[in-house]
Write a protein that holds these residues in place. Structure first.
Motif, PDB file in Angstrom:
ATOM      1  N   LYS A   9       4.315  18.696   0.005  1.00  0.00           N
ATOM      2  CA  LYS A   9       3.494  19.900  -0.046  1.00  0.00           C
ATOM      3  C   LYS A   9       2.058  19.590   0.358  1.00  0.00           C
ATOM      4  CE  LYS A   9       6.805  22.525  -1.807  1.00  0.00           C
ATOM      5  NZ  LYS A   9       7.890  21.547  -1.739  1.00  0.00           N
ATOM      6  N   SER A  10       1.666  18.333   0.291  1.00  0.00           N
ATOM      7  CA  SER A  10       0.296  17.935   0.630  1.00  0.00           C
ATOM      8  C   SER A  10       0.089  17.805   2.135  1.00  0.00           C
ATOM      9  CB  SER A  10      -0.034  16.596  -0.035  1.00  0.00           C
ATOM     10  OG  SER A  10       0.877  15.593   0.403  1.00  0.00           O
ATOM     11  N   LEU A  11       1.175  17.764   2.908  1.00  0.00           N
ATOM     12  CA  LEU A  11       1.061  17.545   4.351  1.00  0.00           C
ATOM     13  C   LEU A  11       0.452  18.769   5.030  1.00  0.00           C
ATOM     14  CD1 LEU A  11       1.839  15.276   6.385  1.00  0.00           C
ATOM     15  CD2 LEU A  11       3.839  16.651   6.960  1.00  0.00           C
ATOM     16  N   THR A  12      -0.675  18.579   5.704  1.00  0.00           N
ATOM     17  CA  THR A  12      -1.346  19.688   6.376  1.00  0.00           C
ATOM     18  C   THR A  12      -1.310  19.572   7.891  1.00  0.00           C
ATOM     19  OG1 THR A  12      -3.490  18.565   6.237  1.00  0.00           O
ATOM     20  CG2 THR A  12      -2.917  20.063   4.438  1.00  0.00           C
ATOM     21  N   SER A  13      -1.019  18.373   8.423  1.00  0.00           N
ATOM     22  CA  SER A  13      -1.059  18.180   9.874  1.00  0.00           C
ATOM     23  C   SER A  13       0.091  17.280  10.303  1.00  0.00           C
ATOM     24  CB  SER A  13      -2.408  17.563  10.270  1.00  0.00           C
ATOM     25  OG  SER A  13      -2.554  17.517  11.667  1.00  0.00           O
TER      26      SER A  13
ATOM     27  N   TYR B  50      -1.341  13.699   6.787  1.00  0.00           N
ATOM     28  CA  TYR B  50      -1.236  13.642   8.250  1.00  0.00           C
ATOM     29  C   TYR B  50      -0.178  12.637   8.675  1.00  0.00           C
ATOM     30  CZ  TYR B  50      -2.477  12.863  13.173  1.00  0.00           C
ATOM     31  OH  TYR B  50      -2.452  12.742  14.538  1.00  0.00           O
ATOM     32  N   PHE B  51       0.726  13.099   9.545  1.00  0.00           N
ATOM     33  CA  PHE B  51       1.705  12.228  10.200  1.00  0.00           C
ATOM     34  C   PHE B  51       1.665  12.501  11.697  1.00  0.00           C
ATOM     35  CE2 PHE B  51       4.568  12.151   6.218  1.00  0.00           C
ATOM     36  CZ  PHE B  51       4.058  10.913   5.823  1.00  0.00           C
ATOM     37  N   SER B  52       1.729  11.442  12.503  1.00  0.00           N
ATOM     38  CA  SER B  52       1.900  11.595  13.942  1.00  0.00           C
ATOM     39  C   SER B  52       2.975  10.627  14.409  1.00  0.00           C
ATOM     40  CB  SER B  52       0.589  11.313  14.687  1.00  0.00           C
ATOM     41  OG  SER B  52       0.800  11.392  16.088  1.00  0.00           O
ATOM     42  N   PHE B  53       4.039  11.205  14.975  1.00  0.00           N
ATOM     43  CA  PHE B  53       5.114  10.404  15.573  1.00  0.00           C
ATOM     44  C   PHE B  53       5.214  10.731  17.058  1.00  0.00           C
ATOM     45  CE2 PHE B  53       6.399  11.125  11.088  1.00  0.00           C
ATOM     46  CZ  PHE B  53       6.269   9.817  10.651  1.00  0.00           C
ATOM     47  N   SER B  54       4.073  10.974  17.675  1.00  0.00           N
ATOM     48  CA  SER B  54       4.004  11.378  19.071  1.00  0.00           C
ATOM     49  C   SER B  54       4.717  10.383  19.986  1.00  0.00           C
ATOM     50  CB  SER B  54       2.534  11.505  19.490  1.00  0.00           C
ATOM     51  OG  SER B  54       2.421  11.860  20.838  1.00  0.00           O
ATOM     52  N   ARG B  55       5.604  10.917  20.846  1.00  0.00           N
ATOM     53  CA  ARG B  55       6.345  10.165  21.874  1.00  0.00           C
ATOM     54  C   ARG B  55       7.350   9.173  21.297  1.00  0.00           C
ATOM     55  NH1 ARG B  55       1.121  10.253  23.517  1.00  0.00           N
ATOM     56  NH2 ARG B  55       0.781   8.116  22.891  1.00  0.00           N
ATOM     57  N   CYS B  56       7.650   9.261  20.011  1.00  0.00           N
ATOM     58  CA  CYS B  56       8.649   8.363  19.420  1.00  0.00           C
ATOM     59  C   CYS B  56      10.053   8.928  19.622  1.00  0.00           C
ATOM     60  CB  CYS B  56       8.388   8.174  17.922  1.00  0.00           C
ATOM     61  SG  CYS B  56       6.845   7.324  17.549  1.00  0.00           S
ATOM     62  N   THR B  57      11.056   8.056  19.575  1.00  0.00           N
ATOM     63  CA  THR B  57      12.453   8.494  19.699  1.00  0.00           C
ATOM     64  C   THR B  57      13.059   8.770  18.325  1.00  0.00           C
ATOM     65  OG1 THR B  57      13.194   6.183  19.705  1.00  0.00           O
ATOM     66  CG2 THR B  57      12.821   7.233  21.847  1.00  0.00           C
ATOM     67  N   LEU B  58      12.211   9.058  17.367  1.00  0.00           N
ATOM     68  CA  LEU B  58      12.644   9.358  16.013  1.00  0.00           C
ATOM     69  C   LEU B  58      13.574  10.577  16.011  1.00  0.00           C
ATOM     70  CD1 LEU B  58      11.999   8.629  12.951  1.00  0.00           C
ATOM     71  CD2 LEU B  58      10.336  10.490  13.070  1.00  0.00           C
TER      72      LEU B  58
ATOM     73  N   VAL C 129       0.829  -1.210   0.000  1.00  0.00           N
ATOM     74  CA  VAL C 129       0.000   0.000   0.000  1.00  0.00           C
ATOM     75  C   VAL C 129       0.862   1.259   0.000  1.00  0.00           C
ATOM     76  CG1 VAL C 129      -1.884  -1.155   1.211  1.00  0.00           C
ATOM     77  CG2 VAL C 129      -0.181   0.105   2.533  1.00  0.00           C
ATOM     78  N   ARG C 130       0.223   2.348  -0.438  1.00  0.00           N
ATOM     79  CA  ARG C 130       0.832   3.684  -0.382  1.00  0.00           C
ATOM     80  C   ARG C 130      -0.080   4.551   0.485  1.00  0.00           C
ATOM     81  NH1 ARG C 130       4.572   4.837  -4.424  1.00  0.00           N
ATOM     82  NH2 ARG C 130       3.929   7.032  -4.530  1.00  0.00           N
ATOM     83  N   LEU C 131       0.470   5.057   1.587  1.00  0.00           N
ATOM     84  CA  LEU C 131      -0.331   5.714   2.606  1.00  0.00           C
ATOM     85  C   LEU C 131      -0.387   7.229   2.429  1.00  0.00           C
ATOM     86  CD1 LEU C 131       0.908   3.720   5.736  1.00  0.00           C
ATOM     87  CD2 LEU C 131      -1.287   3.466   4.566  1.00  0.00           C
ATOM     88  N   ASP C 132      -1.494   7.813   2.917  1.00  0.00           N
ATOM     89  CA  ASP C 132      -1.649   9.260   2.976  1.00  0.00           C
ATOM     90  C   ASP C 132      -1.664   9.766   4.413  1.00  0.00           C
ATOM     91  OD1 ASP C 132      -1.807   9.519   0.224  1.00  0.00           O
ATOM     92  OD2 ASP C 132      -3.973   9.258   0.196  1.00  0.00           O
ATOM     93  N   ALA C 133      -1.862   8.865   5.379  1.00  0.00           N
ATOM     94  CA  ALA C 133      -1.884   9.247   6.793  1.00  0.00           C
ATOM     95  C   ALA C 133      -1.340   8.094   7.619  1.00  0.00           C
ATOM     96  CB  ALA C 133      -3.301   9.601   7.238  1.00  0.00           C
ATOM     97  N   LEU C 134      -0.506   8.420   8.632  1.00  0.00           N
ATOM     98  CA  LEU C 134       0.135   7.369   9.430  1.00  0.00           C
ATOM     99  C   LEU C 134       0.303   7.823  10.875  1.00  0.00           C
ATOM    100  CD1 LEU C 134       1.677   4.611   9.573  1.00  0.00           C
ATOM    101  CD2 LEU C 134       3.775   5.922   9.144  1.00  0.00           C
ATOM    102  N   GLN C 135      -0.063   6.931  11.797  1.00  0.00           N
ATOM    103  CA  GLN C 135       0.243   7.081  13.220  1.00  0.00           C
ATOM    104  C   GLN C 135       0.374   5.688  13.809  1.00  0.00           C
ATOM    105  OE1 GLN C 135      -2.662   9.186  15.597  1.00  0.00           O
ATOM    106  NE2 GLN C 135      -1.382   9.197  17.411  1.00  0.00           N
ATOM    107  N   LEU C 136       1.468   5.448  14.536  1.00  0.00           N
ATOM    108  CA  LEU C 136       1.730   4.136  15.117  1.00  0.00           C
ATOM    109  C   LEU C 136       2.173   4.292  16.563  1.00  0.00           C
ATOM    110  CD1 LEU C 136       3.734   2.419  12.216  1.00  0.00           C
ATOM    111  CD2 LEU C 136       1.332   2.054  12.798  1.00  0.00           C
ATOM    112  N   PRO C 137       1.960   3.265  17.400  1.00  0.00           N
ATOM    113  CA  PRO C 137       2.505   3.297  18.760  1.00  0.00           C
ATOM    114  C   PRO C 137       4.029   3.430  18.714  1.00  0.00           C
ATOM    115  CG  PRO C 137       0.892   1.539  18.528  1.00  0.00           C
ATOM    116  CD  PRO C 137       1.142   2.069  17.148  1.00  0.00           C
ATOM    117  N   LYS C 138       4.599   4.094  19.722  1.00  0.00           N
ATOM    118  CA  LYS C 138       6.028   4.394  19.683  1.00  0.00           C
ATOM    119  C   LYS C 138       6.889   3.139  19.622  1.00  0.00           C
ATOM    120  CE  LYS C 138       6.444   4.819  24.736  1.00  0.00           C
ATOM    121  NZ  LYS C 138       6.861   5.711  25.856  1.00  0.00           N
ATOM    122  N   ALA C 139       6.451   2.058  20.271  1.00  0.00           N
ATOM    123  CA  ALA C 139       7.241   0.825  20.281  1.00  0.00           C
ATOM    124  C   ALA C 139       7.316   0.192  18.895  1.00  0.00           C
ATOM    125  CB  ALA C 139       6.660  -0.171  21.287  1.00  0.00           C
TER     126      ALA C 139
END
Length: 707
Positions: free
Chosen positions: A333-337, A308-316, A280-290
């Motif tokens: 350029k499409s990323l809004t959040s 949309y991307f969320s890397f909340s609490r990750c050690t990235l 698949v090719r994704l447009d939005a991603l959020q995963l648990p930090k582990a």
């Protein structure tokens, strides 16, 4: 109304006759009036309004989700009058309506979208209602203890088989109606299952045999799961994911899992992620930090037009962020959040030998700003983002380039002027420990209360002032201390001790708060753990200049042993005519007559929450406030008063005002009482999630996730 009915001329009425406006203008004006008022009141004033109030543009979508004055009888009459004209009905969070109210929804034969999240719906009532809604394509419901899928009729299951979008909030381990929805394209799951029952028994995440039907994900495009704390929630979501790991939908373009704490990766989830990377090719991603930390997952995932991307609490690290996600600025350029909350190393080239308090690499942030120039929502909170004294641009200077930002969350230590911190060594006031108890009297700098004086003092040197001046269309701002933690619990006892603020944050105070007043269109403001608040004078400027402010949350401002900004807060509140939600969290807060008298100027206020260790309240002042502010339907106060005082006041409020305010929700309880978590579990999820619990809400979810 008499002027409208009689149709007086402009000369006779000495003003503009509303009925002389075109139908298009009148329809636009009427679109701001709640549908219940239009149908049950306004349309009865004259023939012209009787016709306009039933126009399809006004009856096509009916929103009751925050119409706190609606009751069962009004809903019944509304459905009787315009039920056949309603195509979208939103009753989310109408917790005060009895379950029998749902029976009247059956009149809406043409419903396409229906949101009943937060409403009381039994299996049998749901079955009866859905059996009549053959055109339904979007549904949101709660699954409570006692839900039994075997009670759903064949007609109900036929309707569910045509549903394309499902939002399901689970309060008990169950598949709910998911197995019946064989055509799902969007699935949103909210897991609010407690680990223990009210009786204290441990719950199991294993689903009953009768509910082991396999969910159908073959057409799925969006999968979203948000977990409340607790082991059972993790167990149940793994059962939902098991089918996805066997066969990943080829049209999947958004995969989001929001899980607090530790949510370990398993063999099944690893297979799922590997399959996603291949297919698949994704447009939005959020995963648990582990699932992200220490893995090369991001290197293999493919993105199409990510929004949309969320890397909340990750050690990235910032290096990985640039290389694996931003990819040199291609297709971003499409990323809004973007949510980088708690991502402590995301603005540093590597994280292996780096301390969380080390300076950021401004080139990484600059690359991010250039690549994601259309960002509208950005969260950088819960981390120490310290700009370098000598290398590169300041964080605030770089963020000022994001002209499309609508919401922004920053740590307090990121907005301080580096030069000011270098030139001025820590003062005696900054070295005073942020603890409870007696305070040493020390000399303090006198701060001007006048906005013009503060502007002249700071405008040339303050990077934060310049940032606020450049983001004129910002609607939501959060400035939160990187080590701040709320005393309000989720599923655990109240937090009794808090960490001291970051050293870099010690100089942030009244002048920075005053800078926020430049945001003319600001609607929501959160300020937490600003240690150098001395008078709170900047709050007055915000009250005067930010006339669209609807939500205000203040926590732990200034010294912790005294509420130093009380006078300024009361002055501010006198100007907040549009304020609807107010949350205050401060030790030793005195909710007395003067405070409530000032708060009574907020004529639009609907919800109030005060959290204060050792805080006090005056019962008579609270009762007088509730009597004067007729729109208030939520009063939550967690203070230092005794259980007897709290219970008596709560009962008095309910007894006096419940009849006229059907949605009234009152919780007054000692903050440090051992039964607080039991009390919290009975708070309606709408209030708990939106105001009572403190959290950063910027980029928490993808924009427009649900209607």
């Amino acid at each position: 109304p008499q002027e409208i009915v009689s149709g007086e001329s402009e000369e006779e009425s000495n003003g503009v006759n509303l009925m002389e406006f075109s139908d298009e203008i009148l329809l636009h004006i009427l679109s701001y009036v709640p549908c219940t008022d239009l149908v049950l009141n306004v349309r009865r004033t004259c023939r012209k309004l009787a016709t306009l109030c039933l126009d399809k543009s006004l009856t096509h979508t009916v929103l009751l989700q925050k119409d706190y004055k609606v009751n069962k009888d009004k809903v019944k009459q509304l459905m009787r009058d315009i039920g056949k004209e309603i195509y979208q009905l939103n009753m989310a969070g109408c917790y005060w309506l009895p379950s029998s109210t749902i029976d009247h929804v059956t009149r809406c034969k043409n419903l396409v979208k229906l949101n009943l999240s937060g409403c009381h719906v039994t299996s049998l009532r749901l079955s009866k209602m859905l059996s009549t809604l053959q055109h339904l394509r979007s549904l949101a419901i709660d699954v409570n203890p006692g839900f039994d899928a075997s009670q759903l009729s064949s007609e109900c299951k036929a309707t569910l088989s045509r549903v394309l979008e499902l939002k399901q909030t689970l309060y008990t381990p169950s598949y709910g109606v998911v197995p019946c929805c064989t055509s799902l394209e969007k699935l949103l799951l909210y897991f609010e299952i407690l680990d223990r029952s009210r009786e204290g028994f441990m719950l199991s995440g294993q689903l009953m045999v009768g509910e082991s039907n396999v969910p159908h994900y073959q057409n799925l495009r969006i999968f979203y799961a948000r977990l409340a704390p607790g082991y059972v929630n993790q167990e149940v979501v793994r059962l939902y994911l098991a089918v996805l790991s066997d066969r990943t939908p080829e049209n999947l373009h958004a995969f989001l899992i929001s899980a607090p704490g530790s949510f370990a990766e398993t063999g099944a989830t690893k297979n799922l992620l590997d399959s996603m990377a291949r297919n698949v090719r994704l447009d939005a991603l959020q995963l648990p930090k582990a699932w992200i930390n220490g893995s090369g997952l991001l290197q293999h995932l493919k993105f199409k037009n990510p929004f949309y991307f969320s890397f909340s609490r990750c050690t990235l690290s910032g290096g990985h962020l640039i290389q694996r996600v931003i990819n040199g600025g291609k297709d971003l350029k499409s990323l809004t959040s973007l949510n980088l909350s708690g991502c402590v190393h995301c603005l540093a080239p590597e994280s292996l030998f780096r301390k969380a308090e080390d300076d950021i690499d401004s080139s990484i942030l600059e690359n991010l700003v250039v690549s994601c120039c259309n960002l509208r929502h950005l969260n950088l909170s819960a981390a120490h983002h310290h700009s370098s004294e000598s290398i590169g641009s300041h964080l605030c200077q770089l963020l000022s380039r994001l002209k499309h930002l609508l919401s922004l969350a920053l740590p307090v230590c990121s907005i301080t002027d580096v030069a000011a911190n270098v030139e001025k060594p820590p003062t005696a006031s900054n070295l005073v420990p942020q603890t409870f108890g007696r305070k040493v009297r020390i000399g303090i700098q006198t701060y001007p209360r006048n906005l013009a004086d503060q502007a002249n003092q700071k405008i040339e040197s303050s990077v934060f002032w310049a940032l606020m001046g450049s983001l004129r269309f910002l609607e939501t701002l959060e400035v939160i201390g990187s080590s701040f933690s709320s005393a309000m619990p989720r599923n655990e006892p109240a937090i009794r001790n808090s960490l001291p603020p970051c050293v870099r944050a010690q100089s942030v105070g009244d002048s920075e708060v005053a800078a926020i007043s430049q945001l003319t269109y600001l609607q929501s403001l959160t300020l937490a753990q600003l240690p150098n608040i001395l008078t709170g004078s900047g709050l007055i400027n915000i009250g005067l200049q930010c006339q669209h402010l609807r939500t205000l949350s203040l926590a732990n401002l200034g010294m912790m042993g005294k509420v130093v900004y009380m006078s300024a807060l009361m002055d501010m509140l006198k100007h907040c005519k549009c304020l609807r939600d107010l949350r205050l969290e401060q030790p030793y807060f005195c909710a007395g007559a003067q405070f409530f008298q000032a708060l009574s100027h907020c004529s639009s206020l609907q919800r109030l929450c005060i959290v204060s260790r050792s805080g006090t309240l005056q019962s008579d002042a609270v009762m007088s406030f509730m009597a004067n502010c007729l729109e208030v339907i939520m009063c939550h106060m967690f203070m230092g008063e005794s259980l007897t005082v709290c219970k008596n006041l709560q009962q008095s409020i309910v007894r006096s005002f419940q009849a006229d305010r059907p949605a009234l929700n009152v919780v007054i309880f000692p903050l440090l009482h051992e039964d607080l978590t039991e009390v919290i579990r009975d708070v309606p999820m709408r209030h708990l999630d939106e105001i009572t619990l403190f959290k950063s809400r910027v980029a928490e979810e993808p924009p427009n996730l649900w209607w």
